[in-house]
Write a protein that holds these residues in place. Sequence first.
Motif, PDB file in Angstrom:
ATOM      1  N   PRO A  50       4.888   1.786   4.753  1.00 46.44           N
ATOM      2  CA  PRO A  50       6.130   0.952   4.499  1.00 46.44           C
ATOM      3  C   PRO A  50       6.351   1.009   2.954  1.00 46.44           C
ATOM      4  CG  PRO A  50       3.769  -0.427   4.440  1.00 46.44           C
ATOM      5  CD  PRO A  50       3.760   1.064   5.107  1.00 46.44           C
ATOM      6  N   LYS A  51       7.468   0.863   2.620  1.00 45.56           N
ATOM      7  CA  LYS A  51       8.141   0.816   1.191  1.00 45.56           C
ATOM      8  C   LYS A  51       7.140   0.271   0.195  1.00 45.56           C
ATOM      9  CE  LYS A  51      13.026   2.020   2.408  1.00 45.56           C
ATOM     10  NZ  LYS A  51      14.255   1.661   1.910  1.00 45.56           N
ATOM     11  N   SER A  52       6.821  -1.137   0.689  1.00 44.19           N
ATOM     12  CA  SER A  52       6.367  -1.950  -0.229  1.00 44.19           C
ATOM     13  C   SER A  52       5.042  -1.275  -0.789  1.00 44.19           C
ATOM     14  CB  SER A  52       5.997  -3.306   0.437  1.00 44.19           C
ATOM     15  OG  SER A  52       5.541  -3.243   1.693  1.00 44.19           O
ATOM     16  N   SER A  53       4.212  -0.786   0.108  1.00 43.73           N
ATOM     17  CA  SER A  53       3.037   0.074  -0.173  1.00 43.73           C
ATOM     18  C   SER A  53       3.249   0.792  -1.049  1.00 43.73           C
ATOM     19  CB  SER A  53       2.360   0.307   0.816  1.00 43.73           C
ATOM     20  OG  SER A  53       1.293  -0.539   1.535  1.00 43.73           O
ATOM     21  N   MET A  54       4.354   1.796  -0.881  1.00 43.48           N
ATOM     22  CA  MET A  54       4.442   2.995  -1.853  1.00 43.48           C
ATOM     23  C   MET A  54       4.915   2.391  -3.249  1.00 43.48           C
ATOM     24  SD  MET A  54       3.379   5.605  -0.419  1.00 43.48           S
ATOM     25  CE  MET A  54       4.138   6.995  -0.623  1.00 43.48           C
ATOM     26  N   SER A  55       5.821   1.281  -3.035  1.00 45.82           N
ATOM     27  CA  SER A  55       6.154   0.976  -4.355  1.00 45.82           C
ATOM     28  C   SER A  55       5.178   0.527  -5.186  1.00 45.82           C
ATOM     29  CB  SER A  55       7.245  -0.116  -4.185  1.00 45.82           C
ATOM     30  OG  SER A  55       7.775  -0.713  -5.267  1.00 45.82           O
ATOM     31  N   HIS A  56       4.090  -0.109  -4.693  1.00 51.61           N
ATOM     32  CA  HIS A  56       3.080  -0.817  -5.442  1.00 51.61           C
ATOM     33  C   HIS A  56       2.182   0.651  -5.984  1.00 51.61           C
ATOM     34  CE1 HIS A  56      -0.897  -2.206  -6.167  1.00 51.61           C
ATOM     35  NE2 HIS A  56      -1.520  -1.566  -5.222  1.00 51.61           N
ATOM     36  N   PHE A  58       3.200   3.634  -6.631  1.00 47.18           N
ATOM     37  CA  PHE A  58       4.104   4.060  -7.770  1.00 47.18           C
ATOM     38  C   PHE A  58       3.937   3.117  -8.931  1.00 47.18           C
ATOM     39  CE2 PHE A  58       6.203   7.813  -6.518  1.00 47.18           C
ATOM     40  CZ  PHE A  58       6.290   7.892  -5.398  1.00 47.18           C
ATOM     41  N   GLN A  59       3.834   1.853  -8.979  1.00 47.63           N
ATOM     42  CA  GLN A  59       3.673   1.208 -10.041  1.00 47.63           C
ATOM     43  C   GLN A  59       2.418   1.349 -10.889  1.00 47.63           C
ATOM     44  OE1 GLN A  59       3.821  -3.150  -9.160  1.00 47.63           O
ATOM     45  NE2 GLN A  59       4.275  -3.573 -11.213  1.00 47.63           N
ATOM     46  N   VAL A  60       1.405   1.440  -9.824  1.00 51.25           N
ATOM     47  CA  VAL A  60       0.172   1.459 -10.459  1.00 51.25           C
ATOM     48  C   VAL A  60      -0.055   2.883 -11.462  1.00 51.25           C
ATOM     49  CG1 VAL A  60      -2.293   1.980 -10.114  1.00 51.25           C
ATOM     50  CG2 VAL A  60      -1.062   0.250  -8.651  1.00 51.25           C
ATOM     51  N   LEU A  61       0.513   3.967 -10.672  1.00 52.20           N
ATOM     52  CA  LEU A  61       0.549   5.229 -11.316  1.00 52.20           C
ATOM     53  C   LEU A  61       1.359   5.287 -12.465  1.00 52.20           C
ATOM     54  CD1 LEU A  61       1.024   7.627  -8.250  1.00 52.20           C
ATOM     55  CD2 LEU A  61      -1.058   7.263  -9.632  1.00 52.20           C
ATOM     56  N   ILE A  66       0.576   7.852 -15.717  1.00 54.09           N
ATOM     57  CA  ILE A  66       0.344   9.154 -14.898  1.00 54.09           C
ATOM     58  C   ILE A  66       1.922   9.826 -14.494  1.00 54.09           C
ATOM     59  CG2 ILE A  66      -0.353  10.225 -12.711  1.00 54.09           C
ATOM     60  CD1 ILE A  66      -2.813   8.322 -12.856  1.00 54.09           C
ATOM     61  N   LEU A  67       2.688   8.729 -14.225  1.00 56.33           N
ATOM     62  CA  LEU A  67       4.227   9.160 -13.895  1.00 56.33           C
ATOM     63  C   LEU A  67       5.200   8.765 -14.532  1.00 56.33           C
ATOM     64  CD1 LEU A  67       5.587   7.183 -11.868  1.00 56.33           C
ATOM     65  CD2 LEU A  67       4.109   8.109 -10.312  1.00 56.33           C
ATOM     66  N   HIS A  68       6.365   9.308 -14.592  1.00 61.80           N
ATOM     67  CA  HIS A  68       7.616   8.636 -15.362  1.00 61.80           C
ATOM     68  C   HIS A  68       8.513   8.558 -14.256  1.00 61.80           C
ATOM     69  CE1 HIS A  68      11.404   8.938 -17.573  1.00 61.80           C
ATOM     70  NE2 HIS A  68      10.692   8.001 -18.514  1.00 61.80           N
ATOM     71  N   THR A  69       9.443   7.458 -14.374  1.00 61.93           N
ATOM     72  CA  THR A  69      10.567   7.160 -13.276  1.00 61.93           C
ATOM     73  C   THR A  69      11.808   7.049 -14.119  1.00 61.93           C
ATOM     74  OG1 THR A  69       8.734   5.508 -12.168  1.00 61.93           O
ATOM     75  CG2 THR A  69      11.132   5.514 -11.595  1.00 61.93           C
ATOM     76  N   ARG A  70      12.610   7.849 -13.369  1.00 60.42           N
ATOM     77  CA  ARG A  70      13.909   8.070 -14.089  1.00 60.42           C
ATOM     78  C   ARG A  70      14.981   7.601 -13.095  1.00 60.42           C
ATOM     79  NH1 ARG A  70      17.806  12.183 -13.298  1.00 60.42           N
ATOM     80  NH2 ARG A  70      16.138  13.250 -12.167  1.00 60.42           N
TER      81      ARG A  70
END
Lengths: 108, 108
Positions: A50-56, A58-61, A66-70
């Motif tokens: 589910p998107k909500s899991s992945m969104s979570h 990505f937020q942790v990372l 660890i990552l940058h969101t553009r």
Amino acid sequence: MAALYHHPAPEDITLLPLLRAVADPVRLGIICHLHSLGEANCTTLLRGRPKSSMSHHFQVLREAGILHTRVEGVQHHNTLRLDVLEERFPGLMTSILRECPTSLPENG
Amino acid sequence: MAALYHHPAPEDITLLPLLRAVADPVRLGIICHLHSLGEANCTTLLRGRPKSSMSHHFQVLREAGILHTRVEGVQHHNTLRLDVLEERFPGLMTSILRECPTSLPENG
DNA sequence: TTCATTGTTCCATGTTGATGGAACGAAAAG
DNA sequence: CTTTTCGTTCCATCAACATGGAACAATGAA
């Protein structure tokens, strides 16, 4: 939706949150995929999750540094902050990324 | 008490359990102390914590392949398996140990 | 405007794992 | 044998976190 994310400055990236972020199978898979793809958005890395899991995840990372969101329109492009991480913890991500499977697995 | 512990062979040490083991403040403290002291038993590293907690953390570190326990009479001497870890994941522990405070903190 | 796409936020649920007291076990000392 | 020390094992409790559905928000297309 906050269009702007907070990305911690290099000096604010600390070891324990970083390790905690990496020490999850889903997030380690995300890292490996990002390393392989260079850049990817959330939906690209959904593997039936589910998107909500992945969104979570990505937020942790992101908050671990660890990552940058553009943000580009609707899509949020994510990249590893390899230069920052290498400067902050030399050799750490390198040794982790070395363990990424060359052919990306299904459950990544 | 099982006098003999199982220490995973180098090829059986995997990244995710290792990261999980390190990604805990108490265990990261244990690692730093062991790196500083070279060898230590469980009681030495109690910092007001109950033995059962520490015993648990040592078990996690042992099963992750991070430390080796040598039984000598009543005492169990623990050492980091640095050579094995360096061979298995080059640079990983080095970059982590670099973050250990030189003067060991109280809550380690 | 209307609809589709992308991703977040909210919230409830479930699971994992850390914590710590108590009892136990092994070895050594008295 | 008795006691002490060291560490484990058992067990219950608690907190942190992953999961995932639903609603929402923002952008772009029809």
